[in-house]
Write a protein that holds these residues in place. Structure first.
Motif, PDB file in Angstrom:
ATOM      1  N   SER A  15      38.946  44.484  38.166  1.00 33.32           N
ATOM      2  CA  SER A  15      39.396  44.885  36.845  1.00 33.32           C
ATOM      3  C   SER A  15      38.406  45.877  36.244  1.00 33.32           C
ATOM      4  O   SER A  15      37.236  45.908  36.631  1.00 33.32           O
ATOM      5  N   ASN A  16      38.885  46.665  35.291  1.00 36.38           N
ATOM      6  CA  ASN A  16      37.988  47.562  34.568  1.00 36.38           C
ATOM      7  C   ASN A  16      37.856  47.150  33.102  1.00 36.38           C
ATOM      8  O   ASN A  16      37.378  47.913  32.281  1.00 36.38           O
ATOM      9  N   THR A  17      38.275  45.922  32.789  1.00 37.83           N
ATOM     10  CA  THR A  17      38.250  45.432  31.416  1.00 37.83           C
ATOM     11  C   THR A  17      38.121  43.904  31.406  1.00 37.83           C
ATOM     12  O   THR A  17      38.011  43.274  32.455  1.00 37.83           O
ATOM     13  N   ASP A  18      38.171  43.321  30.225  1.00 40.45           N
ATOM     14  CA  ASP A  18      38.168  41.858  30.104  1.00 40.45           C
ATOM     15  C   ASP A  18      39.437  41.285  30.714  1.00 40.45           C
ATOM     16  O   ASP A  18      40.506  41.902  30.635  1.00 40.45           O
ATOM     17  N   TRP A  19      39.336  40.093  31.287  1.00 38.87           N
ATOM     18  CA  TRP A  19      40.501  39.425  31.862  1.00 38.87           C
ATOM     19  C   TRP A  19      40.397  37.927  31.619  1.00 38.87           C
ATOM     20  O   TRP A  19      39.320  37.389  31.389  1.00 38.87           O
ATOM     21  N   THR A  20      41.543  37.268  31.646  1.00 38.01           N
ATOM     22  CA  THR A  20      41.608  35.814  31.540  1.00 38.01           C
ATOM     23  C   THR A  20      42.422  35.277  32.708  1.00 38.01           C
ATOM     24  O   THR A  20      43.206  35.995  33.322  1.00 38.01           O
ATOM     25  N   VAL A  21      42.237  33.998  32.998  1.00 37.38           N
ATOM     26  CA  VAL A  21      43.016  33.354  34.047  1.00 37.38           C
ATOM     27  C   VAL A  21      43.343  31.936  33.603  1.00 37.38           C
ATOM     28  O   VAL A  21      42.560  31.289  32.917  1.00 37.38           O
ATOM     29  N   SER A  22      44.528  31.481  33.992  1.00 36.84           N
ATOM     30  CA  SER A  22      44.946  30.108  33.723  1.00 36.84           C
ATOM     31  C   SER A  22      45.778  29.622  34.903  1.00 36.84           C
ATOM     32  O   SER A  22      46.206  30.411  35.740  1.00 36.84           O
ATOM     33  N   SER A  28      46.323  18.183  38.184  1.00 32.16           N
ATOM     34  CA  SER A  28      45.144  17.312  38.251  1.00 32.16           C
ATOM     35  C   SER A  28      44.382  17.475  39.560  1.00 32.16           C
ATOM     36  O   SER A  28      43.221  17.091  39.647  1.00 32.16           O
ATOM     37  N   TRP A  29      44.991  18.061  40.564  1.00 31.78           N
ATOM     38  CA  TRP A  29      44.382  18.147  41.892  1.00 31.78           C
ATOM     39  C   TRP A  29      43.587  19.425  42.129  1.00 31.78           C
ATOM     40  O   TRP A  29      43.002  19.611  43.200  1.00 31.78           O
ATOM     41  N   ALA A  30      43.525  20.309  41.139  1.00 23.01           N
ATOM     42  CA  ALA A  30      42.827  21.586  41.317  1.00 23.01           C
ATOM     43  C   ALA A  30      42.151  22.021  40.027  1.00 23.01           C
ATOM     44  O   ALA A  30      42.545  21.612  38.931  1.00 23.01           O
ATOM     45  N   SER A  31      41.137  22.869  40.174  1.00 22.77           N
ATOM     46  CA  SER A  31      40.446  23.414  39.006  1.00 22.77           C
ATOM     47  C   SER A  31      39.893  24.797  39.339  1.00 22.77           C
ATOM     48  O   SER A  31      39.748  25.161  40.509  1.00 22.77           O
ATOM     49  N   ILE A  32      39.600  25.561  38.296  1.00 22.58           N
ATOM     50  CA  ILE A  32      38.953  26.857  38.446  1.00 22.58           C
ATOM     51  C   ILE A  32      37.642  26.811  37.669  1.00 22.58           C
ATOM     52  O   ILE A  32      37.525  26.094  36.680  1.00 22.58           O
ATOM     53  N   ASP A  33      36.653  27.562  38.128  1.00 24.51           N
ATOM     54  CA  ASP A  33      35.321  27.458  37.526  1.00 24.51           C
ATOM     55  C   ASP A  33      35.111  28.359  36.319  1.00 24.51           C
ATOM     56  O   ASP A  33      34.063  28.324  35.704  1.00 24.51           O
ATOM     57  N   ARG A  34      36.092  29.171  35.971  1.00 24.58           N
ATOM     58  CA  ARG A  34      35.987  30.015  34.772  1.00 24.58           C
ATOM     59  C   ARG A  34      37.370  30.367  34.268  1.00 24.58           C
ATOM     60  O   ARG A  34      38.343  30.310  35.017  1.00 24.58           O
ATOM     61  N   LEU A  35      37.444  30.742  33.015  1.00 25.26           N
ATOM     62  CA  LEU A  35      38.729  31.081  32.401  1.00 25.26           C
ATOM     63  C   LEU A  35      38.867  32.568  32.130  1.00 25.26           C
ATOM     64  O   LEU A  35      39.863  33.009  31.567  1.00 25.26           O
ATOM     65  N   GLY A  36      37.864  33.342  32.531  1.00 25.75           N
ATOM     66  CA  GLY A  36      37.941  34.772  32.319  1.00 25.75           C
ATOM     67  C   GLY A  36      36.644  35.453  32.703  1.00 25.75           C
ATOM     68  O   GLY A  36      35.699  34.813  33.165  1.00 25.75           O
ATOM     69  N   GLY A  37      36.637  36.772  32.495  1.00 25.84           N
ATOM     70  CA  GLY A  37      35.455  37.539  32.826  1.00 25.84           C
ATOM     71  C   GLY A  37      35.572  38.960  32.321  1.00 25.84           C
ATOM     72  O   GLY A  37      36.544  39.327  31.654  1.00 25.84           O
ATOM     73  N   TYR A  38      34.569  39.752  32.647  1.00 25.58           N
ATOM     74  CA  TYR A  38      34.531  41.152  32.266  1.00 25.58           C
ATOM     75  C   TYR A  38      34.371  41.995  33.517  1.00 25.58           C
ATOM     76  O   TYR A  38      33.432  41.792  34.287  1.00 25.58           O
ATOM     77  N   LYS A  39      35.284  42.874  33.725  1.00 21.72           N
ATOM     78  CA  LYS A  39      35.342  43.744  34.903  1.00 21.72           C
ATOM     79  C   LYS A  39      35.496  42.917  36.174  1.00 21.72           C
ATOM     80  O   LYS A  39      35.917  41.773  36.134  1.00 21.72           O
ATOM     81  N   SER A  40      35.131  43.483  37.302  1.00 24.15           N
ATOM     82  CA  SER A  40      35.357  42.811  38.590  1.00 24.15           C
ATOM     83  C   SER A  40      34.394  41.658  38.801  1.00 24.15           C
ATOM     84  O   SER A  40      33.290  41.634  38.264  1.00 24.15           O
ATOM     85  N   GLY A  41      34.837  40.698  39.576  1.00 23.90           N
ATOM     86  CA  GLY A  41      34.029  39.528  39.894  1.00 23.90           C
ATOM     87  C   GLY A  41      34.842  38.575  40.749  1.00 23.90           C
ATOM     88  O   GLY A  41      35.731  38.994  41.484  1.00 23.90           O
ATOM     89  N   HIS A  42      34.552  37.297  40.632  1.00 22.09           N
ATOM     90  CA  HIS A  42      35.316  36.309  41.384  1.00 22.09           C
ATOM     91  C   HIS A  42      35.326  34.992  40.617  1.00 22.09           C
ATOM     92  O   HIS A  42      34.555  34.791  39.686  1.00 22.09           O
TER      93      HIS A  42
END
Length: 86
Positions: A15-22, A28-42
């Motif tokens: 990404s080249n901007t802020d992003w969110t994920v949900s 209940s069987w899965a989770s993600i370690d973050r709800l968003g970020g700025y630019k590229s990452g993982h």
């Protein structure tokens, strides 16, 4: 596709901007370690062992006016056995 054994996988975000994920639906069987970020990452998607039917969730990424959905499918647990009739 994810194995039924459980574990984690990294999801790359470009990404080249802020992003969110949900997750849709939230499960209940899965989770993600973050709800968003700025630019590229993982992010890291963790999931539990699956003893039942195949199951799925969507990762929904949003950045500005853009939305991208990525389906994650966890395989079914297969119990193999041999029955011998005598």
């Amino acid at each position: 596709n994810l194995p039924n054994s459980g574990g984690s996988t990294q999801v790359a975000v470009f990404s080249n901007t802020d992003w969110t994920v949900s997750m849709e639906p939230k499960v209940s069987w899965a989770s993600i370690d973050r709800l968003g970020g700025y630019k590229s990452g993982h992010l890291v998607f963790d999931y539990e062992i699956n003893y039942g039917r195949a199951r799925r969730t969507l990762l929904v990424f949003k950045a500005g006016n853009e939305t991208i959905k990525s389906k994650l499918l966890q395989k079914v647990w297969l119990l193999r056995f041999h029955l011998r009739l005598t």
